[in-house]
Design a protein around this motif. Structure first.
Motif, mmCIF file in Angstrom:
data_model
loop_
_atom_site.group_PDB
_atom_site.id
_atom_site.type_symbol
_atom_site.label_atom_id
_atom_site.label_comp_id
_atom_site.label_asym_id
_atom_site.label_seq_id
_atom_site.Cartn_x
_atom_site.Cartn_y
_atom_site.Cartn_z
ATOM 1 N N PRO A 615 53.219 124.589 30.541
ATOM 2 C CA PRO A 615 52.669 125.826 30.722
ATOM 3 C C PRO A 615 51.223 125.375 31.093
ATOM 4 O O PRO A 615 50.621 124.262 31.024
ATOM 5 N N PRO A 616 50.035 126.318 31.629
ATOM 6 C CA PRO A 616 48.882 125.821 32.265
ATOM 7 C C PRO A 616 48.091 125.402 30.975
ATOM 8 O O PRO A 616 48.530 126.139 29.797
ATOM 9 N N LYS A 617 47.094 124.776 31.023
ATOM 10 C CA LYS A 617 46.262 124.459 30.017
ATOM 11 C C LYS A 617 45.672 125.543 29.301
ATOM 12 O O LYS A 617 45.065 126.650 30.268
ATOM 13 N N PRO A 618 45.415 125.936 27.833
ATOM 14 C CA PRO A 618 45.036 127.093 27.405
ATOM 15 C C PRO A 618 43.396 127.362 27.997
ATOM 16 O O PRO A 618 42.761 126.496 28.004
ATOM 17 N N PRO A 619 43.058 128.616 28.176
ATOM 18 C CA PRO A 619 41.592 128.768 28.475
ATOM 19 C C PRO A 619 40.638 128.774 27.260
ATOM 20 O O PRO A 619 40.981 128.745 26.204
ATOM 21 N N GLU A 620 39.210 128.440 27.732
ATOM 22 C CA GLU A 620 38.350 128.260 26.484
ATOM 23 C C GLU A 620 37.203 129.042 26.868
ATOM 24 O O GLU A 620 36.854 129.425 27.709
ATOM 25 N N ILE A 621 36.757 129.600 25.687
ATOM 26 C CA ILE A 621 35.328 129.967 25.475
ATOM 27 C C ILE A 621 34.471 129.196 25.156
ATOM 28 O O ILE A 621 34.539 128.477 23.958
ATOM 29 N N LEU A 622 33.548 129.002 26.012
ATOM 30 C CA LEU A 622 32.738 128.193 25.882
ATOM 31 C C LEU A 622 31.223 128.177 24.952
ATOM 32 O O LEU A 622 30.679 127.462 24.259
ATOM 33 N N ASN A 623 30.977 129.477 25.190
ATOM 34 C CA ASN A 623 29.619 129.952 24.304
ATOM 35 C C ASN A 623 29.612 131.412 24.480
ATOM 36 O O ASN A 623 30.242 132.082 25.256
ATOM 37 N N ASP A 640 21.018 133.749 5.207
ATOM 38 C CA ASP A 640 20.785 132.442 6.035
ATOM 39 C C ASP A 640 21.669 132.463 7.277
ATOM 40 O O ASP A 640 22.957 132.435 7.246
ATOM 41 N N ALA A 641 21.081 132.254 8.531
ATOM 42 C CA ALA A 641 21.961 132.184 9.607
ATOM 43 C C ALA A 641 22.830 131.186 9.677
ATOM 44 O O ALA A 641 22.574 129.944 9.191
ATOM 45 N N LEU A 642 24.030 131.353 10.290
ATOM 46 C CA LEU A 642 25.035 130.077 10.344
ATOM 47 C C LEU A 642 24.542 129.216 11.666
ATOM 48 O O LEU A 642 24.418 129.828 12.417
ATOM 49 N N VAL A 643 24.471 128.050 11.268
ATOM 50 C CA VAL A 643 24.219 127.084 12.395
ATOM 51 C C VAL A 643 25.370 127.125 13.362
ATOM 52 O O VAL A 643 26.489 126.923 13.320
ATOM 53 N N GLY A 644 24.989 127.062 14.852
ATOM 54 C CA GLY A 644 25.830 126.928 15.639
ATOM 55 C C GLY A 644 26.767 127.951 15.901
ATOM 56 O O GLY A 644 27.507 128.131 16.849
ATOM 57 N N VAL A 645 26.564 129.107 15.264
ATOM 58 C CA VAL A 645 27.210 130.534 15.496
ATOM 59 C C VAL A 645 26.563 131.713 15.826
ATOM 60 O O VAL A 645 25.697 132.037 15.158
ATOM 61 N N PRO A 646 26.809 132.205 16.914
ATOM 62 C CA PRO A 646 25.870 133.122 17.545
ATOM 63 C C PRO A 646 26.177 134.579 16.745
ATOM 64 O O PRO A 646 27.164 134.754 16.226
ATOM 65 N N SER A 647 24.999 135.271 16.658
ATOM 66 C CA SER A 647 25.088 136.518 15.705
ATOM 67 C C SER A 647 25.004 137.744 17.086
ATOM 68 O O SER A 647 23.809 137.802 17.562
ATOM 69 N N ILE A 648 25.872 138.505 16.997
ATOM 70 C CA ILE A 648 25.778 139.602 18.040
ATOM 71 C C ILE A 648 26.123 140.817 17.083
ATOM 72 O O ILE A 648 27.287 140.958 16.656
ATOM 73 N N ILE A 729 32.271 134.347 16.108
ATOM 74 C CA ILE A 729 30.952 134.831 16.464
ATOM 75 C C ILE A 729 30.462 135.632 14.882
ATOM 76 O O ILE A 729 31.475 135.854 14.153
ATOM 77 N N ASP A 730 29.384 135.937 14.661
ATOM 78 C CA ASP A 730 29.085 136.295 13.277
ATOM 79 C C ASP A 730 28.444 137.766 13.956
ATOM 80 O O ASP A 730 27.610 137.988 14.648
ATOM 81 N N PHE A 731 28.963 138.760 13.176
ATOM 82 C CA PHE A 731 28.670 140.118 13.560
ATOM 83 C C PHE A 731 27.341 140.439 12.703
ATOM 84 O O PHE A 731 27.523 140.533 11.383
ATOM 85 N N GLY A 732 26.378 140.666 13.300
ATOM 86 C CA GLY A 732 25.067 140.791 12.530
ATOM 87 C C GLY A 732 24.989 142.275 11.600
ATOM 88 O O GLY A 732 24.417 142.264 10.853
ATOM 89 N N ASN A 733 25.804 143.114 12.305
ATOM 90 C CA ASN A 733 26.112 144.496 11.118
ATOM 91 C C ASN A 733 27.338 144.462 10.710
ATOM 92 O O ASN A 733 27.702 145.781 10.493
#
Length: 908
Positions: A615-623, A640-648, A729-733
């Motif tokens: 099969p094809p190589k799996p797709p990646e979500i980069l950021n 405390d914000a999570l290091v390296g994890v975006p808050s949306i 992802i960290d959901f801010g709300n």
């Protein structure tokens, strides 16, 4: 005549005091006749041989890439006196209330087994076979304690075998870091004895003893239900001083240092950490660590954990004893020992050729009694033997074999080292363990059909009914319908799996064969190689297990084409593929030989199955990152914000980068992206292609709006039949804000304290309240007495009667909109307390407090919802842990003006 009355009175008084003192002392446990392991646990010698004399005659998957997943494992603890503590009291009775909201006061004198989803009752050590001690025949060492109370330091009575630091060169200490590990499967024989499967014993060097969960043991070549391990070598102490050591084990463990037992966890049903402070002089101190795991029926039995830790100077939280403080046994101190220094590649596909560079890869010619025998080294990928294509003492070229999977790569060099085995007997010395990632995608292509109202119960051809779900299934076997990740799993359904069965080269000797059995509740048709078999059409009873057997010969590694057609109406459904071995014949009488008898020896591992084409190589979500308008201020996070994890935030616009791979015809469509299983519509604003020879990839910049119904933060991309790794992802709300309090209360906690004036150790985000053990709590301090308060909002989407169920050890209290829903503010063994309230759609202010008093750290909050009564009652939500998507931070109680201080509640 002298008056002896005062003297006699004084003696009698002293006798009374002495008797009372003896009665109050914790008694030393004595060996019993039942249990797993007698005298020690799975004690293996360094070759993988397990002496049978050490076993008694009776007895008995967290996503690690998730930034909020636990990193330590700690399920329960031992009384500081050294006595194993059983349950505090029986679980409480489950009680209901109706609106308006009322406090539920549990009756702690009764139990309701119907309400325990795991059937778990945490048996006391004296009342259940499950609680029998694993490690037996040892006295609990003096000075042993647990939790964040530092024990008094002590010295080892008569140190034995300690060596000076300069007895070994710096190079050897660098090359030979870690401890020699020996693992063995424990199996019960016909006499009820737990004995090791010495044929499959596995040895390697572990750089540290840090296995916080079953996932960390996942590259062992054995099931993780019943096994034992022994680690041996030396503890390297550079500087004289007091060292605070911890041993954590689920289910049992022991540390022997300088010939003396210094830590002993001997038989709790859950994970237990014990600790001791030892005064040690510089040198190499001989060490042995023993561990046993058993599936014993408690809720977290499959967690499986072992950890040898210490508290570094100036810190408060134990960490794994590092490799530089560990060294393999003395017989491995050789400049000619096998050592891997580098690999030509650290990841690859099955069949790839790789080069291993290092030293000590020489073979051996020795006399086995029949003449000289040439013995080359062995190379194993997670214990799967690889073909050596060429070899020198410093370089090996090998082919990644069928049966390999991501894990340890080890070179085993042959030796006849004296003093380890009998003179002239061959042994295998393992090199250091190097990680190798197998990038091959395992599994079968599955085509699932939803067939509501169907009763034909025949196989479904894809040209007659279009599949509803097509995907690559990594682990496609299942035991119940509940394990199927399908929205129509309770309907009549059918599936066809296509792929290949890989047969490893060492599966069987050339002149042997094995039976592969396909087992199912349902009806199946199987083609393996050029042989097709199927169950009869008349066998439609879903409760009847159907089987098909195929003979597979040994020999060179190869692939056999495999297809499985499965169909089932709405009864029990399952599919398992197992290997059988011949046991013998039944003998109906003394003269007549009956049918052949086989026994099941293992479930075929998932990494023996391959898709029909690559099969094809799996797709990646980069950021991913939120889109913020110019001048817009980001919402302040109360945790405390999570290091390296975006808050949306849910409902917020965001952008992300997505990368997929050729062939180019896949680019006629774009990957499907989901977040927590919710489809994410997105737009591509930019595309870039990279083509290098036959390799091609596409990188896309995308925008989307975070959809409702999410909470865990697992973002996944899929194209064709392959799915990429999750991006978090960290959901801010969404979720809850947790306030963690480390309470230095030597006498323990009997109720929730007033938190307002207390110093908060840490403020963090918790997605949900689902803590089966201290590993799940992932505390920033050692566990003993602590309190957590969670604040947020609870989202109710449908009107109904909501039953809240909290299983905790110890006490807890739950409020909705400032109304007390459950009040269990008292010490308790793991017990359920419940309340039912009528709720209408909206967001309710949510507040919950929990306190722990020394052992069995558990706090799980579940719910179920119904509408109507009697026969008209409708289930809105089945019983489940309240999901992260149900917790909001847009509406909540007032957050206290507190931040993470790293200090205890008294400010220390």
């Amino acid at each position: 005549m002298r008056n002896y009355a005062p003297i006699i009175g004084l003696l009698l008084l002293l006798g009374v005091f002495a008797g009372a003192w003896l009665l109050l002392q914790p008694s030393e446990p004595q060996p019993t006749g039942a249990g797993n392991i007698d005298d020690s646990v799975a004690t293996l010698d360094n070759s993988g041989h397990v002496p049978s004399s050490v076993y008694s005659e009776e007895g008995n998957t967290t996503d690690r890439s998730d930034p909020l997943s636990p990193t330590r494992s700690e399920d329960s603890q031992v009384d500081p006196t050294g006595e194993v503590a059983g349950p505090d009291e029986p679980p409480g009775e489950i009680t209901e209330t109706k609106p308006p909201v009322k406090t539920v006061a549990p009756d702690r004198n009764t139990t309701d087994p119907e309400r325990d989803p795991a059937g778990e009752k945490d048996p006391s050590p004296d009342s259940s076979e499950q609680a029998q001690k694993f490690i037996k025949g040892y006295k609990r060492p003096p000075g042993q304690n647990l939790g964040n109370t530092r024990p008094t330091s002590r010295r080892i009575g008569k140190p034995a075998g300690v060596k000076k630091l300069d007895d070994v060169s710096t190079k050897l200490r660098q090359d030979r870091r870690g401890l020699l590990a020996s693992y063995a499967r424990l199996q019960k024989n016909e006499n009820g004895q737990w004995l090791p499967d010495t044929d499959d014993a596995y040895t390697r060097i572990d750089r540290e003893i840090w296995f916080p969960d079953a996932e960390s043991f996942s590259d062992l070549p054995m099931p993780l239900d019943n096994f034992g391990a022994t680690w041996t070598g030396f503890l390297v102490i550079e500087t004289a001083g007091d060292y605070w050591f911890f041993l954590g084990a689920d289910n049992g463990g022991r540390v022997e240092l300088d010939g003396e037992t210094v830590l002993l966890q001997d038989g709790m049903v859950r994970y237990v950490e014990v600790s001791a402070v030892l005064t040690l002089e510089p040198g190499l101190h001989p060490i042995k660590i023993e561990f046993a795991q058993q599936m014993n029926g408690v809720a977290d039995a499959a967690k499986c954990a072992a950890a040898f830790m210490y508290v570094p100077e100036g810190q408060s939280k134990p960490v794994a004893v590092p490799p530089e403080m560990l060294m393999v046994p003395e017989w491995m101190w050789s400049d000619n020992a096998p050592i891997i220094t580098s690999l030509s590649q650290t990841e690859g596909e099955i069949g790839d050729e790789i080069v291993i560079r290092g030293q000590g890869f020489q073979g051996l010619t020795f006399d086995d009694g029949t003449g000289g025998v040439d013995t080359p080294p062995q190379v194993k990928f997670t214990n799967q033997s690889a073909e050596i294509l060429s070899s020198t003492a410093t370089e090996l070229k090998v082919r990644v074999p069928i049966g390999a999977r991501s894990g340890t790569l080890i070179v085993y060099a042959p030796s006849t080292q004296p003093g380890f085995r009998l003179p002239g007997e061959l042994i295998w010395i393992p090199s250091n363990s190097v990680r190798f990632k197998v990038t091959t995608q395992f599994g079968m292509i599955a085509k699932w059909h939803d067939l509501p109202g169907w009763s034909n119960y025949d196989f479904v051809e894809s040209d007659l009914h279009k599949p509803d779900v097509v995907r690559l299934e990594n682990n496609f076997m299942f035991d119940t319908r509940g394990e199927l990740d399908l929205p129509f799993r309770d309907d009549p359904l059918a599936c066809r799996w296509d792929g290949k069965l890989g047969v490893p080269g060492d599966f069987l000797p050339d002149d042997k064969s094995s039976l592969i059995e396909f087992q199912t509740h349902g009806r199946i048709r199987v083609t393996l190689g050029d042989v097709t078999k199927e169950t009869g059409h008349e066998l439609t009873d879903g409760d009847q297990l159907q089987t098909l057997r195929f003979e597979v010969n040994g020999g060179a590694e190869r692939y056999l084409l495999l297809s499985i057609d499965f169909t089932d109406e709405s009864q029990a459904a399952s599919l398992r593929i197992v290997e059988l071995q011949w046991v013998g014949h039944e003998w109906p009488n003394d003269n007549e030989k009956g049918a052949e008898v086989y026994e099941e020896i293992r479930l075929l591992p998932y990494h023996w199955f391959f898709p029909p084409t690559v099969p094809p190589k799996p797709p990646e979500i980069l950021n991913a990152k939120p889109i913020v308008e110019e001048g817009e201020q980001p919402v302040a996070l109360p945790y405390d914000a999570l290091v390296g994890v975006p808050s949306i935030r849910v409902g917020q616009e965001f952008s992300f980068e997505l990368k997929d791979y050729g062939p180019a015809d896949l680019w006629l469509s774009k990957p499907v992206v989901t977040i927590d299983g919710v489809l994410l519509p997105y737009s591509v604003t930019e595309e870039n292609w990279e083509i290098a020879g036959e390799a091609a990839s596409r990188k896309m910049v995308c925008t989307a709006t975070m959809p409702p119904g999410v909470g865990a933060g697992r973002m996944v991309a899929q194209i064709s039949v392959v799915t990429g790794d999750p991006y978090f992802i960290d959901f801010g709300n969404r979720g809850l804000v947790g306030y963690l309090y480390d309470v230095p209360e030597g006498s323990g906690l009997s109720k929730l304290p007033d938190l307002a004036p207390l110093t908060c150790f840490k403020v963090r985000k918790d997605r949900q309240i689902n803590f089966e053990s201290v590993a799940d709590f992932d505390l920033p301090f050692p566990a003993e007495t602590f309190v957590i308060e969670w604040l947020g909002g609870l989202i109710i989407e449908e009107e109904g009667d909501y039953e809240f169920i909290c299983r905790s050890d110890d006490g807890m209290k739950l409020w909705l909109d400032d109304n007390v829903v459950i009040d269990a503010d008292h010490p308790q063994a793991p017990a359920e307390n419940t309340a039912t309230v009528h709720l209408v759609p909206g967001v309710y202010r949510f507040r919950m407090q929990f306190f722990e008093n020394n052992q069995h750290e558990v706090c799980v909050l579940e719910w179920r919802a119904t509408r109507g009564e009697g026969e008209a009652q409708e289930e809105l939500i089945p019983r489940q842990v309240i999901p992260a998507r149900a917790f909001s931070l847009d509406i909540h109680p007032a957050f206290p003006a507190k931040t993470s201080t790293g200090k205890r509640t008294d400010g220390s």
